[in-house]
Design a protein around this motif. Structure first.
Motif, short mmCIF file in Angstrom:
data_model
loop_
_atom_site.label_atom_id
_atom_site.label_comp_id
_atom_site.label_asym_id
_atom_site.label_seq_id
_atom_site.Cartn_x
_atom_site.Cartn_y
_atom_site.Cartn_z
N ASN A 59 -0.97 39.04 68.51
CA ASN A 59 -2.16 38.47 68.95
C ASN A 59 -2.90 37.38 68.09
O ASN A 59 -3.03 36.38 68.13
N LYS A 64 -2.04 33.44 68.74
CA LYS A 64 -3.38 32.96 68.40
C LYS A 64 -4.14 33.59 69.64
O LYS A 64 -5.07 32.61 70.06
N THR A 65 -4.31 34.60 70.22
CA THR A 65 -5.15 35.11 71.04
C THR A 65 -6.05 36.42 70.54
O THR A 65 -5.60 36.71 69.28
N ASN A 66 -7.01 36.87 71.29
CA ASN A 66 -7.78 37.83 70.75
C ASN A 66 -7.42 39.15 71.67
O ASN A 66 -7.21 39.04 72.92
N LYS A 71 -4.86 42.86 77.65
CA LYS A 71 -3.46 42.44 76.95
C LYS A 71 -2.91 43.79 76.22
O LYS A 71 -1.65 43.79 76.17
N THR A 125 -0.39 33.87 77.31
CA THR A 125 -0.18 32.42 76.81
C THR A 125 0.20 31.30 77.94
O THR A 125 0.92 32.04 78.90
#
Length: 127
Positions: A59, A64-66, A71, A125
């Motif tokens: 992540n 580069k996700t939260n 998720k 993504t």
């Protein structure tokens, strides 16, 4: 033929870094434990430890996700499939006589590319 952009190339490189670290963690747990508790349990425990590490880094670093609940569930589903694939392959390689310390490397060669695609989709993504 579609050429990869910088973002996609970066994701692949970061996935490789996280994947190598997670694989090392999984393999070390497996090698330390398989003589004491059996190959399947040792492999499963290694997978669980590396899964936690992998979720956090996938992540924040790879894609580069939260992280969030949705998720997390998708990540677990992707890794559930990957775990099943790895267990089938591990037992198949062991059954045909591949040494127990070597068989995980053959498993990783097959499962890692599949896992990249599943995790990339699970974490939402864009292509």
């Amino acid at each position: 033929m579609k050429i990869l952009d910088k973002k996609q190339i970066g994701e692949i490189i970061r996935f490789g870094i996280v994947g190598v670290l997670a694989t090392i963690i999984q393999y070390l747990v497996y090698v330390i434990l398989y003589n004491f508790i059996g190959t399947n349990i040792a492999f499963t425990l290694g997978y669980i430890v590396s899964l936690i590490f992998n979720f956090i880094l996938s992540n924040y670093f790879t894609f580069k996700t939260n992280p969030n609940k949705e998720k997390g569930v998708k990540f677990l589903l992707a890794h559930g499939f990957n775990y099943g694939l790895q267990m089938v392959l591990l037992n198949l390689f062991n059954m045909v006589g591949v040494h127990k310390a070597i068989s995980p490397f053959l498993v990783y060669c097959i499962s890692i590319p599949v896992n990249f695609l599943l995790v990339r989709k699970a974490l939402g993504t864009k292509e």
